[in-house]
Design a protein around this motif. Structure first.
Motif, PDB file in Angstrom:
ATOM      1  N   GLY A   1       0.808  -1.208   0.000  1.00  0.00           N
ATOM      2  CA  GLY A   1       0.000   0.000   0.000  1.00  0.00           C
ATOM      3  C   GLY A   1       0.841   1.258   0.000  1.00  0.00           C
ATOM      4  N   PRO A   2       0.179   2.399  -0.028  1.00  0.00           N
ATOM      5  CA  PRO A   2       0.887   3.675  -0.056  1.00  0.00           C
ATOM      6  C   PRO A   2       1.631   3.943   1.244  1.00  0.00           C
ATOM      7  N   VAL A   3       2.689   4.753   1.123  1.00  0.00           N
ATOM      8  CA  VAL A   3       3.537   5.099   2.262  1.00  0.00           C
ATOM      9  C   VAL A   3       3.613   6.617   2.364  1.00  0.00           C
TER      10      VAL A   3
ATOM     11  N   ARG B   1      -8.066   3.715   2.136  1.00  0.00           N
ATOM     12  CA  ARG B   1      -7.380   2.424   2.130  1.00  0.00           C
ATOM     13  C   ARG B   1      -6.255   2.484   3.156  1.00  0.00           C
ATOM     14  N   PRO B   2      -5.709   1.349   3.560  1.00  0.00           N
ATOM     15  CA  PRO B   2      -4.623   1.377   4.545  1.00  0.00           C
ATOM     16  C   PRO B   2      -3.386   2.117   4.014  1.00  0.00           C
TER      17      PRO B   2
ATOM     18  N   GLY C   1      -4.122  13.023   0.208  1.00  0.00           N
ATOM     19  CA  GLY C   1      -4.967  11.849   0.423  1.00  0.00           C
ATOM     20  C   GLY C   1      -5.493  11.282  -0.886  1.00  0.00           C
ATOM     21  N   GLY C   2      -5.823  12.165  -1.829  1.00  0.00           N
ATOM     22  CA  GLY C   2      -6.267  11.718  -3.146  1.00  0.00           C
ATOM     23  C   GLY C   2      -5.190  10.949  -3.883  1.00  0.00           C
ATOM     24  N   LEU C   3      -3.943  11.393  -3.747  1.00  0.00           N
ATOM     25  CA  LEU C   3      -2.821  10.657  -4.356  1.00  0.00           C
ATOM     26  C   LEU C   3      -2.666   9.277  -3.719  1.00  0.00           C
ATOM     27  N   LEU C   4      -2.856   9.213  -2.413  1.00  0.00           N
ATOM     28  CA  LEU C   4      -2.711   7.946  -1.692  1.00  0.00           C
ATOM     29  C   LEU C   4      -3.814   6.955  -2.057  1.00  0.00           C
TER      30      LEU C   4
ATOM     31  N   THR D   1      -1.135   2.124  15.082  1.00  0.00           N
ATOM     32  CA  THR D   1      -0.509   0.872  14.660  1.00  0.00           C
ATOM     33  C   THR D   1       0.019   0.895  13.233  1.00  0.00           C
ATOM     34  N   ASP D   2      -0.365   1.883  12.452  1.00  0.00           N
ATOM     35  CA  ASP D   2       0.121   1.959  11.072  1.00  0.00           C
ATOM     36  C   ASP D   2       1.310   2.898  10.921  1.00  0.00           C
TER      37      ASP D   2
END
Length: 191
Positions: A17-19, A108-109, A78-81, A153-154
């Motif tokens: 997922g995205p970072v 999304r996560p 956020g849109g990019l993620l 936790t993320d």
């Protein structure tokens, strides 16, 4: 924005997922973010490049941004993620509410890599930068705004008082664990 062109890493890029590489100004978000994106074979987006001209102007004049200044910027990030394939984005994400906004807009996560350092280290790094609109005089306002990501936790926290290579290695190891991989090679396809 930079992108990596490795076919193996690009194939692997669909399995993570995205970072968001986060922290106060001077912590190395851009340097570490670019290197992580290269390892992961995905695009890197410099979050500061998405600030509005008004926000940049305020910071150049040494005026701290307020929440109202940041919301549209966070929504754009956020849109990019939310897009696929995943990206690595640098973003200060200093408050829990900012991180919550990014999570909500992304839908999304997300994994956050928090680059944590002492005020002295951050001030030294900021003082050595050239042609950056964020003056060292705003460091204290950033540190006052920072809400440590305790209990989130993320978020992976990495101390910055080590080489960029070591910071990236620690980030990749933590990402491998977070994404359920036993090794970094499983994330990058051996790249």
């Amino acid at each position: 924005m930079s992108t990596a062109a490795s076919p193996q890493a690009s194939d692997a890029g669909r399995s993570f997922g995205p970072v968001v590489v986060m922290g106060a100004s001077g912590c190395g978000k851009s340097t570490i973010g670019e290197r992580l994106a290269d390892y992961l074979g995905c695009p890197f987006v410099e979050g500061d490049s998405l600030h509005s001209p008004a926000n940049v102007g305020k910071m150049r004049r040494g005026i701290p941004l307020e929440d109202a200044d940041r919301w549209p910027w966070l929504d754009e990030i956020g849109g990019l993620l939310a897009r696929r394939p995943p990206v690595v984005v640098s973003c200060s994400a200093l408050k829990r509410s900012y991180r919550e906004r990014l999570r909500a807009v992304a839908g999304r996560p997300i994994t956050f890599v928090f680059l944590q350092g002492s005020r002295a280290t951050l001030a030294r790094r900021m003082g050595g930068r050239e042609d950056h609109y964020m003056p060292p005089s705003l460091l204290d306002s950033q540190l006052a705004t920072l809400e440590l990501p305790s209990g989130e936790t993320d978020v992976v926290t990495i101390e910055i008082d080590q080489s960029p290579e070591r910071v990236v290695a620690l980030a990749m190891s933590n990402l491998a664990i977070r994404w359920g991989r036993s090794t970094t090679e499983e994330i990058t396809g051996g790249v």
